[in-house]
Motif scaffolding. Sequence first.
Motif, PDB file in Angstrom:
ATOM      1  N   UNK A 299      85.796  53.832  28.722  1.00  0.00           N
ATOM      2  CA  UNK A 299      86.451  52.606  29.183  1.00  0.00           C
ATOM      3  C   UNK A 299      87.962  52.608  28.972  1.00  0.00           C
ATOM      4  N   UNK A 300      88.441  53.436  28.058  1.00  0.00           N
ATOM      5  CA  UNK A 300      89.828  53.308  27.625  1.00  0.00           C
ATOM      6  C   UNK A 300      90.818  53.710  28.728  1.00  0.00           C
ATOM      7  N   UNK A 301      90.424  54.640  29.608  1.00  0.00           N
ATOM      8  CA  UNK A 301      91.328  55.035  30.687  1.00  0.00           C
ATOM      9  C   UNK A 301      91.616  53.858  31.608  1.00  0.00           C
ATOM     10  N   UNK A 302      90.575  53.160  32.043  1.00  0.00           N
ATOM     11  CA  UNK A 302      90.780  51.991  32.898  1.00  0.00           C
ATOM     12  C   UNK A 302      91.575  50.906  32.185  1.00  0.00           C
ATOM     13  N   UNK A 303      91.275  50.687  30.903  1.00  0.00           N
ATOM     14  CA  UNK A 303      91.950  49.625  30.154  1.00  0.00           C
ATOM     15  C   UNK A 303      93.457  49.853  30.089  1.00  0.00           C
ATOM     16  N   UNK A 304      93.855  51.092  29.856  1.00  0.00           N
ATOM     17  CA  UNK A 304      95.286  51.388  29.702  1.00  0.00           C
ATOM     18  C   UNK A 304      95.954  51.611  31.052  1.00  0.00           C
ATOM     19  N   UNK A 305      95.286  52.308  31.969  1.00  0.00           N
ATOM     20  CA  UNK A 305      95.922  52.694  33.228  1.00  0.00           C
ATOM     21  C   UNK A 305      96.108  51.523  34.192  1.00  0.00           C
ATOM     22  N   UNK A 306      95.075  50.744  34.398  1.00  0.00           N
ATOM     23  CA  UNK A 306      95.065  49.790  35.510  1.00  0.00           C
ATOM     24  C   UNK A 306      95.447  48.391  35.050  1.00  0.00           C
ATOM     25  N   UNK A 307      95.998  47.624  35.996  1.00  0.00           N
ATOM     26  CA  UNK A 307      96.368  46.233  35.730  1.00  0.00           C
ATOM     27  C   UNK A 307      95.122  45.351  35.675  1.00  0.00           C
ATOM     28  N   UNK A 308      95.294  44.144  35.108  1.00  0.00           N
ATOM     29  CA  UNK A 308      94.197  43.184  35.116  1.00  0.00           C
ATOM     30  C   UNK A 308      93.783  42.874  36.548  1.00  0.00           C
ATOM     31  N   UNK A 309      92.494  42.895  36.846  1.00  0.00           N
ATOM     32  CA  UNK A 309      92.047  42.506  38.192  1.00  0.00           C
ATOM     33  C   UNK A 309      92.420  41.050  38.498  1.00  0.00           C
ATOM     34  N   UNK A 310      92.318  40.697  39.739  1.00  0.00           N
ATOM     35  CA  UNK A 310      92.683  39.357  40.195  1.00  0.00           C
ATOM     36  C   UNK A 310      91.890  38.283  39.431  1.00  0.00           C
TER      37      UNK A 310
ATOM     38  N   UNK B 258      88.714  48.168  40.480  1.00  0.00           N
ATOM     39  CA  UNK B 258      88.269  48.714  39.193  1.00  0.00           C
ATOM     40  C   UNK B 258      88.751  47.837  38.046  1.00  0.00           C
ATOM     41  N   UNK B 259      88.026  47.818  36.923  1.00  0.00           N
ATOM     42  CA  UNK B 259      88.481  47.069  35.751  1.00  0.00           C
ATOM     43  C   UNK B 259      89.811  47.612  35.240  1.00  0.00           C
TER      44      UNK B 259
ATOM     45  N   UNK C  37     101.029  42.791  25.984  1.00  0.00           N
ATOM     46  CA  UNK C  37     100.738  44.203  26.249  1.00  0.00           C
ATOM     47  C   UNK C  37     101.215  45.135  25.134  1.00  0.00           C
ATOM     48  N   UNK C  38     102.436  45.017  24.617  1.00  0.00           N
ATOM     49  CA  UNK C  38     102.858  45.928  23.538  1.00  0.00           C
ATOM     50  C   UNK C  38     101.983  45.825  22.294  1.00  0.00           C
ATOM     51  N   UNK C  39     101.598  44.580  21.935  1.00  0.00           N
ATOM     52  CA  UNK C  39     100.752  44.403  20.755  1.00  0.00           C
ATOM     53  C   UNK C  39      99.381  45.028  20.974  1.00  0.00           C
ATOM     54  N   UNK C  40      98.772  44.747  22.103  1.00  0.00           N
ATOM     55  CA  UNK C  40      97.453  45.307  22.395  1.00  0.00           C
ATOM     56  C   UNK C  40      97.493  46.826  22.432  1.00  0.00           C
ATOM     57  N   UNK C  41      98.541  47.389  23.036  1.00  0.00           N
ATOM     58  CA  UNK C  41      98.655  48.839  23.127  1.00  0.00           C
ATOM     59  C   UNK C  41      98.820  49.464  21.750  1.00  0.00           C
ATOM     60  N   UNK C  42      99.622  48.828  20.876  1.00  0.00           N
ATOM     61  CA  UNK C  42      99.841  49.366  19.530  1.00  0.00           C
ATOM     62  C   UNK C  42      98.548  49.360  18.714  1.00  0.00           C
TER      63      UNK C  42
END
Length: 560
Positions: free
Chosen positions: A81-92, A109-110, A178-183
């Motif tokens: 799941x982590x690739x989609x979470x980091x790569x793609x934007x939030x869906x509509x 995609x998610x 986004x920065x907090x979640x990514x960290x």
Amino acid sequence: MGQKYEELDSQHHSFLDSTKDGIELNIVTEPVDVEGSSKSPIALYDTSSLRRIPGNIPAVSYLICFIEFSERLSYYLIQGCITNMIQRRLPHNSTSGAVMDDPANSNESPGALGLGLPIATFLLEFMTLIANLSPLVSGYYSDTRLGKFKTIIIGTIIGVVGHILLVFAALPPVLKVVPLSFAITGISLITVAVSAGFIKPNVMPLLLDQYTMLDDYPTILPNGENAIVDRKATLERMTLIYYLFINVGCFLAFVGSFIERIWGFWVVFLITAVIYAILPILLWFLKPKLRLTQPTGESIFDDVVPLIKQCFSSGWLRRVRYGQFWSYTPVNDTFSHVTMDQLKTTFQSCIIFLYFIIFNVNDSALTPIQINQSGSMKTDGMPNDLFQSFNPLAIIVMIPFQNHALYPLLRWKRIQFTSVDKITVGFALAGIGSIFGAVTQKIIYNTSKCGAYASTCDEVSPISAWWSAIMFSLQAFGECFATVSCYEMAYSRSPENMRSFVLALFLTTYSFSSVIGEFISYFAYDPNLVTIFGWCGGLGVASSVLFYYHFYYLKVEEKE
């Protein structure tokens, strides 16, 4: 002169060598059939003509495999799941990463952080790097100080902490920053990787330690046939079962693709945390049932370094030139836990491990690019990262075929399919898989409305994403031959007090592959993807040929 082989299980045999009329005999005394009753002595003029079969596998082995099943299920739920979470934007209209607009039929995609494929690939490969470097530490302390069981317990505790952090990072309020979640995601992935590094190099040696036979022995089958119970075949079967459990866990991780699509990423990570929390309970239950070997309490380098110094003493160049480098007789290795022969076989295994760097690039380092390829094709409402589940699914199908059809047939036909043969076949299959990926990517470019920039196109290629299954399956078949054989070799060809560390050295090759994957990630964008697939696949096939010729002498030794 007699030579006895004592069995450590319920059956007991001894071999006595003698001669008659100049013909050497191997006489088996006190043979025991499967029911434990004594038979009359059997004279075997040529034991090489007997069929070799695997022995009985201790029941506790399956519970040990369940440890790795739980750990791998949790690990791959995250990794999937982590690739989609980091790569793609939030869906509509989504706050959790789930697809809100008709998820059953949408091609969307998610996603969550929207940081792009290169960053997603980088973080995933960095996680793999840590997961395969940390075994060097855990393997060393397991062999010398802690023991395999305690090291596994430490790994589970570290893992629980990492999974809790990941749940927090994926909560909808945190995803907004986004920065907090990514960290937090980065810290949690490193923690989970360290946990895996403490568990992986110790579970399989602990598993194989449960088979107590130290050598081959004769037996009589129910149909009256004389056969040899082969230690190597038994360890190979145990390793195949271990690898089957791993991939059942990997395959079941596909449910994460549906969960992230419907409910979001935090629900997936909560499930992984619950799964991981089961491991300490399972370990507590298993401990009284296990055969545990004690660590030496001494550094393995205290044994190995003096032998290496002796090997490189005066005249070593001449011994290398005449192929006698390991023929040097040390002044005194009586008090060493490692003999010169064991050091030689361990060194040979390490050279074999180096060939797995290219294999692992094809088999795992390209995974983010493969998932991206699936997302560029028509999925008909299926999650794009679901298609990587064909890797473990193919393994689940192949391993029973190997265990119950292919290898028994080869043994029945007296065909020796050596470890060198298996690894060669595995390398070739993984390379062919990437070449197929290159062809598929080229077709995507030719059919996409965006041409050679299909990965970022608003409309996907009309090609069905189910074609990805072939690429993942070919590489999975390669694992069944190459990786399983190398696991068994890493255990059986290393000294008892170095088995976790030697297996850790093998796992380190994944780290080198991850470094290559990190380098590839900087170029992992359109229109470079065909080139990446093609070069990696070509190198994989070439390495299979080079490996076969390099280690042909080991193939000959194993046959003899």
